[in-house]
Design a protein around this motif. Structure first.
Motif, PDB file in Angstrom:
ATOM      1  N   VAL A 296      -3.926  -0.597   6.064  1.00  0.00           N
ATOM      2  CA  VAL A 296      -3.150   0.206   5.414  1.00  0.00           C
ATOM      3  C   VAL A 296      -3.773   1.194   4.517  1.00  0.00           C
ATOM      4  CG1 VAL A 296      -1.094   0.319   3.867  1.00  0.00           C
ATOM      5  CG2 VAL A 296      -1.125  -1.604   5.325  1.00  0.00           C
ATOM      6  N   ILE A 297      -3.701   2.525   4.759  1.00  0.00           N
ATOM      7  CA  ILE A 297      -4.303   3.519   4.192  1.00  0.00           C
ATOM      8  C   ILE A 297      -3.141   4.217   3.312  1.00  0.00           C
ATOM      9  CG2 ILE A 297      -5.724   5.690   4.091  1.00  0.00           C
ATOM     10  CD1 ILE A 297      -6.813   4.524   6.886  1.00  0.00           C
ATOM     11  N   GLU A 298      -3.100   3.842   1.942  1.00  0.00           N
ATOM     12  CA  GLU A 298      -2.182   4.544   0.892  1.00  0.00           C
ATOM     13  C   GLU A 298      -2.731   4.597  -0.414  1.00  0.00           C
ATOM     14  OE1 GLU A 298       0.565   5.831  -0.923  1.00  0.00           O
ATOM     15  OE2 GLU A 298       1.469   5.208   1.118  1.00  0.00           O
ATOM     16  N   ASP A 299      -2.683   5.468  -1.155  1.00  0.00           N
ATOM     17  CA  ASP A 299      -3.211   5.820  -2.389  1.00  0.00           C
ATOM     18  C   ASP A 299      -2.256   5.291  -3.514  1.00  0.00           C
ATOM     19  OD1 ASP A 299      -1.320   7.865  -1.925  1.00  0.00           O
ATOM     20  OD2 ASP A 299      -2.557   9.237  -3.320  1.00  0.00           O
ATOM     21  N   VAL A 300      -1.176   4.981  -3.262  1.00  0.00           N
ATOM     22  CA  VAL A 300      -0.284   4.423  -4.190  1.00  0.00           C
ATOM     23  C   VAL A 300      -0.144   2.883  -4.139  1.00  0.00           C
ATOM     24  CG1 VAL A 300       2.236   4.353  -5.221  1.00  0.00           C
ATOM     25  CG2 VAL A 300       1.374   6.375  -4.189  1.00  0.00           C
ATOM     26  N   PRO A 301      -0.971   2.260  -5.375  1.00  0.00           N
ATOM     27  CA  PRO A 301      -1.140   0.803  -5.079  1.00  0.00           C
ATOM     28  C   PRO A 301       0.170  -0.093  -4.960  1.00  0.00           C
ATOM     29  CG  PRO A 301      -2.316   1.818  -6.723  1.00  0.00           C
ATOM     30  CD  PRO A 301      -1.314   2.790  -6.372  1.00  0.00           C
ATOM     31  N   GLU A 302       1.271   0.337  -5.623  1.00  0.00           N
ATOM     32  CA  GLU A 302       2.765  -0.353  -5.377  1.00  0.00           C
ATOM     33  C   GLU A 302       3.020  -0.294  -4.141  1.00  0.00           C
ATOM     34  OE1 GLU A 302       1.742   0.852  -9.664  1.00  0.00           O
ATOM     35  OE2 GLU A 302       1.869   2.065  -7.708  1.00  0.00           O
ATOM     36  N   MET A 303       3.081   1.100  -3.439  1.00  0.00           N
ATOM     37  CA  MET A 303       3.438   1.024  -2.153  1.00  0.00           C
ATOM     38  C   MET A 303       2.528   0.296  -1.046  1.00  0.00           C
ATOM     39  SD  MET A 303       5.630   2.273   0.222  1.00  0.00           S
ATOM     40  CE  MET A 303       6.449   3.552  -0.776  1.00  0.00           C
TER      41      MET A 303
ATOM     42  N   GLU B 167       0.786  -2.438  -1.770  1.00  0.00           N
ATOM     43  CA  GLU B 167       1.068  -3.869  -2.080  1.00  0.00           C
ATOM     44  C   GLU B 167       2.466  -4.274  -1.429  1.00  0.00           C
ATOM     45  OE1 GLU B 167       1.009  -4.384  -6.341  1.00  0.00           O
ATOM     46  OE2 GLU B 167      -1.296  -3.809  -6.526  1.00  0.00           O
ATOM     47  N   LEU B 168       3.411  -3.583  -1.427  1.00  0.00           N
ATOM     48  CA  LEU B 168       4.782  -3.670  -0.889  1.00  0.00           C
ATOM     49  C   LEU B 168       4.935  -3.940   0.674  1.00  0.00           C
ATOM     50  CD1 LEU B 168       7.812  -4.231  -1.120  1.00  0.00           C
ATOM     51  CD2 LEU B 168       8.001  -1.629  -0.795  1.00  0.00           C
ATOM     52  N   VAL B 169       3.840  -2.972   1.285  1.00  0.00           N
ATOM     53  CA  VAL B 169       3.859  -3.003   2.654  1.00  0.00           C
ATOM     54  C   VAL B 169       2.945  -4.266   3.096  1.00  0.00           C
ATOM     55  CG1 VAL B 169       2.763  -1.973   4.621  1.00  0.00           C
ATOM     56  CG2 VAL B 169       3.978  -0.526   3.017  1.00  0.00           C
ATOM     57  N   ALA B 170       1.922  -4.526   2.491  1.00  0.00           N
ATOM     58  CA  ALA B 170       1.100  -5.746   2.674  1.00  0.00           C
ATOM     59  C   ALA B 170       1.711  -7.077   2.660  1.00  0.00           C
ATOM     60  CB  ALA B 170      -0.240  -5.728   1.903  1.00  0.00           C
ATOM     61  N   MET B 171       2.667  -6.857   1.672  1.00  0.00           N
ATOM     62  CA  MET B 171       3.475  -8.158   1.369  1.00  0.00           C
ATOM     63  C   MET B 171       4.255  -8.619   2.408  1.00  0.00           C
ATOM     64  SD  MET B 171       6.101  -9.140  -1.751  1.00  0.00           S
ATOM     65  CE  MET B 171       7.209  -7.915  -0.976  1.00  0.00           C
ATOM     66  N   TYR B 172       4.989  -7.392   3.068  1.00  0.00           N
ATOM     67  CA  TYR B 172       6.031  -7.674   4.016  1.00  0.00           C
ATOM     68  C   TYR B 172       5.172  -8.002   5.394  1.00  0.00           C
ATOM     69  CZ  TYR B 172      10.407  -6.547   1.982  1.00  0.00           C
ATOM     70  OH  TYR B 172      11.682  -6.652   1.130  1.00  0.00           O
ATOM     71  N   LEU B 173       4.020  -7.333   5.690  1.00  0.00           N
ATOM     72  CA  LEU B 173       3.153  -7.407   6.821  1.00  0.00           C
ATOM     73  C   LEU B 173       2.711  -8.832   7.021  1.00  0.00           C
ATOM     74  CD1 LEU B 173       1.639  -4.110   7.081  1.00  0.00           C
ATOM     75  CD2 LEU B 173       3.268  -5.143   8.769  1.00  0.00           C
ATOM     76  N   THR B 174       2.083  -9.384   5.436  1.00  0.00           N
ATOM     77  CA  THR B 174       1.631 -10.797   5.622  1.00  0.00           C
ATOM     78  C   THR B 174       2.633 -11.709   5.750  1.00  0.00           C
ATOM     79  OG1 THR B 174       0.098  -9.928   3.960  1.00  0.00           O
ATOM     80  CG2 THR B 174       0.323 -12.297   4.142  1.00  0.00           C
ATOM     81  N   LYS B 175       3.921 -11.716   5.094  1.00  0.00           N
ATOM     82  CA  LYS B 175       4.863 -12.523   5.552  1.00  0.00           C
ATOM     83  C   LYS B 175       5.359 -12.732   6.761  1.00  0.00           C
ATOM     84  CE  LYS B 175       9.595 -13.387   3.528  1.00  0.00           C
ATOM     85  NZ  LYS B 175      10.687 -12.889   2.916  1.00  0.00           N
ATOM     86  N   ASP B 176       5.045 -11.665   7.711  1.00  0.00           N
ATOM     87  CA  ASP B 176       5.441 -11.666   9.326  1.00  0.00           C
ATOM     88  C   ASP B 176       4.245 -12.435   9.802  1.00  0.00           C
ATOM     89  OD1 ASP B 176       7.401 -10.883  10.802  1.00  0.00           O
ATOM     90  OD2 ASP B 176       5.636  -9.883  11.824  1.00  0.00           O
ATOM     91  N   GLY B 177       3.253 -12.758   9.034  1.00  0.00           N
ATOM     92  CA  GLY B 177       1.950 -13.282   9.821  1.00  0.00           C
ATOM     93  C   GLY B 177       0.588 -12.596  10.125  1.00  0.00           C
ATOM     94  N   MET B 178       0.900 -11.176   9.608  1.00  0.00           N
ATOM     95  CA  MET B 178      -0.202 -10.304   9.961  1.00  0.00           C
ATOM     96  C   MET B 178      -1.555 -10.493   8.854  1.00  0.00           C
ATOM     97  SD  MET B 178       1.737  -7.014  11.444  1.00  0.00           S
ATOM     98  CE  MET B 178       3.400  -7.438  12.123  1.00  0.00           C
ATOM     99  N   ALA B 179      -2.632 -10.087   9.124  1.00  0.00           N
ATOM    100  CA  ALA B 179      -3.836  -9.873   8.462  1.00  0.00           C
ATOM    101  C   ALA B 179      -3.785  -8.688   7.837  1.00  0.00           C
ATOM    102  CB  ALA B 179      -5.264 -10.588   9.162  1.00  0.00           C
ATOM    103  N   VAL B 180      -3.802  -8.409   6.521  1.00  0.00           N
ATOM    104  CA  VAL B 180      -3.642  -7.144   6.041  1.00  0.00           C
ATOM    105  C   VAL B 180      -5.036  -6.596   5.030  1.00  0.00           C
ATOM    106  CG1 VAL B 180      -2.205  -5.391   4.973  1.00  0.00           C
ATOM    107  CG2 VAL B 180      -1.076  -7.149   6.012  1.00  0.00           C
ATOM    108  N   GLN B 181      -5.547  -5.535   5.121  1.00  0.00           N
ATOM    109  CA  GLN B 181      -6.414  -4.835   4.283  1.00  0.00           C
ATOM    110  C   GLN B 181      -5.922  -3.550   4.006  1.00  0.00           C
ATOM    111  OE1 GLN B 181     -10.231  -5.078   6.863  1.00  0.00           O
ATOM    112  NE2 GLN B 181     -11.001  -5.739   4.885  1.00  0.00           N
ATOM    113  N   THR B 182      -6.138  -3.145   2.743  1.00  0.00           N
ATOM    114  CA  THR B 182      -5.688  -1.831   2.038  1.00  0.00           C
ATOM    115  C   THR B 182      -6.806  -1.056   1.763  1.00  0.00           C
ATOM    116  OG1 THR B 182      -5.268  -2.754   0.006  1.00  0.00           O
ATOM    117  CG2 THR B 182      -3.391  -2.884   1.376  1.00  0.00           C
TER     118      THR B 182
END
Length: 229
Positions: A7-14, A16-31
Motif C-alpha cells: 500500500v503506497i499512501e502518504d496519509v498514515p491513517e488511511m 493503516e485503515l486499508v492495511a487493517m482490512y487487508l490483514t483481517k482478510d488474511g493478506m500480508a501487507v506492507q505500507t
C-alpha cells in the motif's frame, strides 16, 4: 501462502485503515509513505498487488506507475485509490499501467473485494499462460518472476531475479561483469563489483555448496557462466 500487498499512501491513517482490512482478510501487507519508499520495497521483494495513491510527496503516483511498469513484470495488478476523480486522471492512470481506479472516499470492504478479484484473475491468467524453465530441483515461472524449489518459493529481489534470468538466457556462455552490468543495470558505468555481490547472493540461495557452485560457475579471465549442472 498469503498474498503480499503493498500500500503506497502518504496519509498514515488511511494506510493503516486499508492495511487493517487487508490483514483481517488474511493478506500480508506492507505500507510505504512515498513512491520512492515503495520502489525500495519492491526492489527487495515484488508484491502480488499494489494499492497506489496518486498525490504523493516527491515522485507522483503517475511517475511511479511508469517506472514500475518499465522495470518489472506487467502481471502485478495495480489498483489506484485516489481522491482525484477527473476523467483525465482516470484515463491517464489506466493508460500508464493501472488495472483499476477507485475514487476516495471508498468502502474498505469494497476495496478488499476488488483486491481479491484482481488477485484471482491474475492467478488464473498466470496459470494459463505461464512459461517455465527448470534446472536441478528448481523451476522458474518466467511470466511471474518466481523461483521455486519443489513447492517452496525461493525469495529473490527484483535485481537478483534479473541477474538470474540474464544468465539463463545465455546458458553455457561466459559473460563478463561488464556485460552483465550493462544489460541488467542498464548502464555502462558503475560499480562492477555489484555483479559479484549478486552472483554470490544467488549462490547462497540456490547452490548446495556456494563455495563449489554447480550452476553459477566462474570462468577465470572470462566471467560468469550458468549451467544446468
Amino acid at each position: 501462502m498469503s498474498a503480499k500487498i503493498l500500500v503506497i499512501e502518504d496519509v498514515p491513517e488511511m494506510a493503516e485503515l486499508v492495511a487493517m482490512y487487508l490483514t483481517k482478510d488474511g493478506m500480508a501487507v506492507q505500507t510505504a509513505g512515498s513512491a520512492e519508499e515503495g520502489l525500495d520495497i519492491i526492489e527487495k521483494d515484488i508484491p502480488d498487488l499494489i494499492i497506489l495513491d496518486l498525490n504523493l510527496p516527491g515522485m507522483s503516483g503517475f511517475d511511479f506507475l511508469k517506472k514500475f511498469r518499465n522495470g518489472h513484470t506487467a502481471t502485478v495488478p495495480v489498483i489506484v485509490a485516489s481522491a482525484r476523480d477527473e476523467d483525465e486522471d482516470i484515463i491517464k492512470a489506466l493508460g500508464v499501467g493501472a488495472d483499476e481506479f477507485v475514487t476516495k472516499p471508498f468502502s474498505p470492504r469494497v476495496l478488499v473485494a476488488k483486491v481479491n478479484a484482481n488477485l484471482r484473475r491474475n492467478s488464473e491468467v498466470s496459470a494459463a499462460a505461464e512459461d517455465t524453465y527448470s534446472f536441478g530441483p528448481y523451476k522458474i515461472l518466467l511470466n511471474s518472476c518466481v523461483l521455486k524449489k519443489g513447492a517452496e518459493k525461493i525469495p529473490l529481489s527484483a535485481k537478483e531475479y534479473k541477474v538470474l534470468e540474464f544468465l539463463i538466457q545465455h546458458e553455457g556462455k561466459a559473460l563478463t561483469p561488464e556485460t552483465i552490468y550493462k544489460e541488467v543495470w542498464k548502464s555502462e558505468f558503475g560499480d562492477m563489483t555489484a555483479v559479484a555481490v549478486y552472483i554470490q547472493r544467488l549462490r547462497k540461495k540456490i547452490e548446495d555448496d556456494p563455495a563449489s557452485p554447480k550452476y553459477f560457475k566462474t570462468e577465470f579471465g572470462m566471467g560468469y557462466k550458468f549451467t544446468r549442472g
